[in-house]
Each structure stands twice: as structure tokens, then as C-alpha cells.
Scaffold this motif. Structure first.
Motif, mmCIF file in Angstrom:
data_model
loop_
_atom_site.group_PDB
_atom_site.id
_atom_site.type_symbol
_atom_site.label_atom_id
_atom_site.label_comp_id
_atom_site.label_asym_id
_atom_site.label_seq_id
_atom_site.Cartn_x
_atom_site.Cartn_y
_atom_site.Cartn_z
ATOM 1 N N ASN A 1 0.189 6.096 -44.347
ATOM 2 C CA ASN A 1 0.845 4.953 -43.626
ATOM 3 C C ASN A 1 0.586 4.541 -42.178
ATOM 4 O O ASN A 1 0.605 4.187 -42.134
ATOM 5 N N SER B 1 6.167 6.905 -40.644
ATOM 6 C CA SER B 1 7.027 6.065 -41.366
ATOM 7 C C SER B 1 7.510 7.075 -41.941
ATOM 8 O O SER B 1 9.091 6.955 -42.221
ATOM 9 N N ALA C 1 12.980 5.105 -46.126
ATOM 10 C CA ALA C 1 13.150 3.761 -46.073
ATOM 11 C C ALA C 1 14.162 3.046 -45.182
ATOM 12 O O ALA C 1 14.089 2.629 -44.106
ATOM 13 N N HIS D 1 -0.178 1.358 -41.032
ATOM 14 C CA HIS D 1 0.312 0.634 -40.403
ATOM 15 C C HIS D 1 -0.222 0.118 -39.105
ATOM 16 O O HIS D 1 -0.545 -0.724 -38.526
#
Length: 282
Positions: free
Chosen positions: A141, A254, A212, A145
Motif C-alpha cells: 500500500n 497505511s 482504516a 499510495h
């Protein structure tokens, strides 16, 4: 669908008595197809997204003075209508994008060996797989990202997620449909590399989205158990990424912060923290 007609047959094949958890799983899943059991993932996704942000939303809307000191960006308030608008937009994406993706990915899930059968995995097997999934997701990620923060990636795709400069729980999965697909790769990569039981997969879906939502909550509580997780991102850390916005080349992580530290993408955040600490010391 389990290949046993009775609990006794299952016990005979396993060569031992079934545990309570295995009996419960048998009674629930014996007459359900693997496709239907895999479809539970989208149900849990919608359920978690609908429920997990509610405590943060209640705190935000109630405006408790005591809780306000834990808010990261104190000058920005989110209304109920704003939250509900975001909720509807995300649920629409879940139905239109994630739902069909669940359907078309089922053959791949079966092919790699994600299964519904007995015996159930042990606590340590589930725990170790979840840890590995978090590590794989976090590293993959991070780079995707960063790619989304390229000029083209941000202007065409990632801009939508940054519409909220002060994130809140319901805004965690608020994104362009293409970003949902792109950042869905790290989420599914772990189970594809290390196949698991469907129960582990559902737990992974739940925990990843709870995480998240927590990092997008806009509140940093000193009593949160996540503060005891080494290198954990947390709400304050990720909030800075949204605060800076489209120009942000900082805090891409993340779940864990180590990639930002190793590759130097937390410098802006560290300078920001140093400046704030100096102001507090005056």
C-alpha cells in the motif's frame, strides 16, 4: 460446502472429536456453498463500515468538551448531513465496485486454496497469518499510495480521497472507483500469497477496515490499545497527510510507520511536530 453429511462423519474423517467452534461452523456452513460463504466478506465490509465509525461520529456531533481535546484538527467540524452524504457515496461504491469484484474474484480465491473446510485453523495460525497480511498490505500500500500522489495519479484518481482535509471515520474508504481497485490489491495480496480459511479471510477484512476507520477518525485517544503496537500509524499521523493535501509527500503508510522512516517520507511530519512542540514550550 462441507463434504460431510453429519457431525459424526466429520469427526470420523478428522480422527478426533470436533471442538465447539468446529461444531458451530459445521452447523452454520454445512448446507451453504463456498461462493455464498465467500460472499460474507461484502456483508462484513458493509457492516463494519456502518457501525465502526459511529462512536467517532457520536463524539463529533455531541461536541463533548472533554472529548474535544483529543480531536486532531479542532477547527474543522463535520455535520451529520456531511457524514451521511459520505456514507451514501461509499455504500454506492461498495455495491457497484466491490460487490462485482467479489463475484469475479471467486474462481481465483478457490484456485489459490482459500477454503471453508474442517478442521478450523488454530488461534496461532490465524494470528500469524493476520500479522503477515498486515505487513504485506502495509508495504504494498505504501508504494501504491506514493504512486497515487504522482501528478497524474492525484489529479485523475486520488484527489477524491483528499476532498476531506480533516478525515473522519466514514471517509476512510471514500475514494475514486479506480483507487478502490488499486488499493484493493494490497488487501488481497496477503491471502493470495498465503491462503487461509474463509474465517481468517473474514477476520482480515474486518480488522483491516476497522484499522482504516481508526486512522481516519480524526481523534487520537491516549487510552487506545493501538498505542501499544510498535510503529503503528494512528489518527494523528495519518491526519497530517490529509492536512497537507495534494502536495503531501509525507506519511504514506497505511498501518506501520517504518516505510516512511526508511524512505524518508516522514520528514515533513517530523518538522511539523518539532515546530508544534516549540510553540507549546513558549
Amino acid at each position: 460446502m462441507l463434504p460431510y453429511q453429519t457431525l459424526e462423519e466429520a469427526a470420523l474423517v478428522l480422527g478426533r472429536n470436533l471442538t465447539l467452534a468446529e461444531k458451530l461452523w459445521y452447523n452454520y456452513s454445512a448446507d451453504k456453498s463456498d461462493f455464498l460463504l465467500y460472499g460474507h466478506n461484502i456483508f462484513f465490509l458493509c457492516l463494519v463500515f456502518s457501525l465502526a465509525p459511529l462512536p467517532y461520529a457520536f463524539i463529533e456531533l455531541s461536541k463533548f468538551e472533554y472529548m474535544a481535546k483529543f480531536k486532531v484538527q479542532t477547527k474543522i467540524n463535520i455535520s451529520f448531513s456531511g457524514m451521511f452524504k459520505c456514507y451514501k457515496a461509499v455504500m454506492k461504491k461498495f455495491i457497484v465496485v466491490v460487490g462485482p469484484l467479489q463475484i469475479i474474484s471467486f474462481p481465483t480465491v478457490k484456485w489459490v486454496g482459500i477454503h471453508t473446510s474442517l478442521p478450523l485453523p488454530s488461534f496461532w495460525e490465524i494470528s500469524s497469518q493476520l500479522v503477515v497480511y498486515f505487513l504485506i498490505e502495509d508495504y504494498t500500500n505504501y508504494w501504491l499510495h506514493r504512486l497515487l500522489h504522482s501528478k497524474w495519479g492525484y489529479e485523475k484518481i486520488h484527489y477524491m480521497h483528499h476532498e476531506y482535509s480533516a478525515p473522519f471515520g466514514f471517509a476512510a474508504p471514500y475514494a475514486h472507483w479506480a483507487e478502490i481497485l488499486i488499493l484493493g490489491i494490497p488487501t488481497f495480496l496477503g491471502p493470495l500469497m498465503i491462503p487461509c480459511h474463509i474465517i481468517t479471510l473474514c477476520l482480515w477484512t474486518i480488522l483491516r477496515h476497522v484499522e482504516a476507520i481508526q486512522t481516519h477518525s480524526g481523534y487520537e485517544f491516549p487510552w487506545s490499545p493501538t498505542r501499544f503496537i510498535p510503529f503503528y500509524v494512528g489518527a494523528e499521523y495519518h491526519d497530517y497527510h490529509h492536512y497537507v493535501g495534494g502536495q503531501s509527500q509525507s506519511n504514506f503508510a497505511s498501518v506501520f510507520t517504518y516505510c516512511d522512516r526508511i524512505y524518508g517520507t516522514d520528514r515533513g511530519y517530523r518538522h511539523h511536530k518539532q515546530a508544534l512542540n516549540k510553540l507549546k514550550g513558549m
